[in-house]
Design a protein around this motif. Structure first.
Motif, PDB file in Angstrom:
ATOM      1  N   ARG A  19       0.534  -0.981  -0.371  1.00 28.26           N
ATOM      2  CA  ARG A  19       0.044   0.047   0.082  1.00 28.26           C
ATOM      3  C   ARG A  19       0.949   1.581   0.062  1.00 28.26           C
ATOM      4  O   ARG A  19       0.226   1.637  -0.676  1.00 28.26           O
ATOM      5  CB  ARG A  19      -0.662  -0.616   0.900  1.00 28.26           C
ATOM      6  CG  ARG A  19      -2.094  -0.932   0.821  1.00 28.26           C
ATOM      7  CD  ARG A  19      -3.246  -0.946   1.997  1.00 28.26           C
ATOM      8  NE  ARG A  19      -2.846  -1.112   3.111  1.00 28.26           N
ATOM      9  CZ  ARG A  19      -3.074  -2.546   3.703  1.00 28.26           C
ATOM     10  NH1 ARG A  19      -3.232  -3.485   3.460  1.00 28.26           N
ATOM     11  NH2 ARG A  19      -2.989  -2.665   4.846  1.00 28.26           N
ATOM     12  N   PRO A  20       1.858   1.727   0.709  1.00 30.35           N
ATOM     13  CA  PRO A  20       3.110   2.614   0.579  1.00 30.35           C
ATOM     14  C   PRO A  20       3.215   3.312  -0.332  1.00 30.35           C
ATOM     15  O   PRO A  20       3.570   3.877  -1.028  1.00 30.35           O
ATOM     16  CB  PRO A  20       4.104   2.449   1.845  1.00 30.35           C
ATOM     17  CG  PRO A  20       3.288   1.478   2.629  1.00 30.35           C
ATOM     18  CD  PRO A  20       2.498   0.155   1.859  1.00 30.35           C
ATOM     19  N   GLY A  21       3.479   1.554  -1.508  1.00 32.74           N
ATOM     20  CA  GLY A  21       3.774   1.846  -2.609  1.00 32.74           C
ATOM     21  C   GLY A  21       3.540   2.791  -3.929  1.00 32.74           C
ATOM     22  O   GLY A  21       3.234   3.073  -4.795  1.00 32.74           O
ATOM     23  N   ALA A  22       1.852   2.043  -3.806  1.00 33.12           N
ATOM     24  CA  ALA A  22       0.514   2.429  -4.265  1.00 33.12           C
ATOM     25  C   ALA A  22       0.611   3.916  -3.862  1.00 33.12           C
ATOM     26  O   ALA A  22      -0.206   4.987  -5.015  1.00 33.12           O
ATOM     27  CB  ALA A  22      -0.737   1.768  -3.997  1.00 33.12           C
ATOM     28  N   THR A  23       0.489   4.311  -3.534  1.00 28.66           N
ATOM     29  CA  THR A  23       0.038   5.593  -2.018  1.00 28.66           C
ATOM     30  C   THR A  23       0.914   6.540  -3.272  1.00 28.66           C
ATOM     31  O   THR A  23       1.140   7.149  -3.033  1.00 28.66           O
ATOM     32  CB  THR A  23       0.131   5.868  -1.022  1.00 28.66           C
ATOM     33  OG1 THR A  23      -0.817   4.688  -0.496  1.00 28.66           O
ATOM     34  CG2 THR A  23       0.225   7.006  -0.466  1.00 28.66           C
TER      35      THR A  23
END
Length: 224
Positions: A19-23
């Motif tokens: 999720r942090p990478g997508a954000t």
């Protein structure tokens, strides 16, 4: 159980780690889009500014041209009203077309009956005497005729021919029998001078090239 717990923890950790990478990617895309919009606005402002400067230049240039043209017209009008010392004028001149020689009272002639064919007077310099009757027709069209006799110096002849060559509705020719060294003639108008450096030469051209004496305004001075 320990194995299941470890697997569960691993799966949970992997899911939360994505999720942090997508954000970050979404934030980066948003930042790039914002930068693109800012660049588009900046380019738009630059284009508008450049167009405004160009338009201002065009308007300013147009105003300058209009002002310059008005100043020249005003100068022409003022020159037409101002008398030139030494100029002689003649009125009641006939304007018939004739095929015969005419006995003119002035030398060179200032007007009167004349040949149906005019001389080319588009800033034309003749190195031999011309026919009076043809030259008078050119005067009728608004030309200034410059003549000179043997007392004119080479410097006089060059200065006068240089002026004539750059002046439409003018012509120049030698006139050995004239009394004055240099004679400037327009229809019904004449000025005798001793030198081409006389400031009245410029005044005469300004006032009488297609000036108020012109009998046929707008008539051609070309024989082509």
């Amino acid at each position: 159980m320990g194995s299941a717990s470890k697997q569960s923890n691993k799966s949970s950790s992997g899911a939360s780690g994505g999720r942090p990478g997508a954000t970050d990617r979404r934030a980066r895309i948003a930042e790039l889009r914002a930068e693109e919009q800012r660049r588009d606005r900046r380019n738009k402002f630059i284009a508008i500014g450049a167009a405004a400067v160009l338009l201002a230049g065009m308007v300013g240039g147009g105003i300058w041209i209009a002002v310059d043209a008005k100043q020249k017209r005003d100068a022409k009008i003022a020159a037409a009203k101002a008398p030139i010392p030494g100029v002689k004028t003649y009125d009641k001149l006939t304007r018939n077309h004739v095929q015969t020689k005419v006995n003119y009272p002035q030398v060179p002639p200032v007007g009167g009956d004349h040949n149906p064919v005019w001389l080319n007077c588009t800033g034309t310099v003749y190195d031999q005497p011309v026919v009076n009757e043809n030259a008078v027709h050119s005067l009728e069209h608004g030309a200034v005729w410059v003549t000179y006799n043997g007392k004119a110096t080479p410097a006089d002849i060059k200065a006068l021919s240089d002026r004539v060559k750059t002046t439409p509705y003018s012509l120049m020719s030698p006139y050995p029998t004239e009394a004055g060294t240099i004679t400037l003639t327009a229809w019904g108008t004449q000025l005798v001078l001793d030198s081409a450096s006389d400031p009245r030469v410029a005044e005469f051209f300004t006032k009488y090239v297609q000036g108020p004496q012109t009998q046929e305004p707008g008539a051609s001075c070309s024989t082509q």
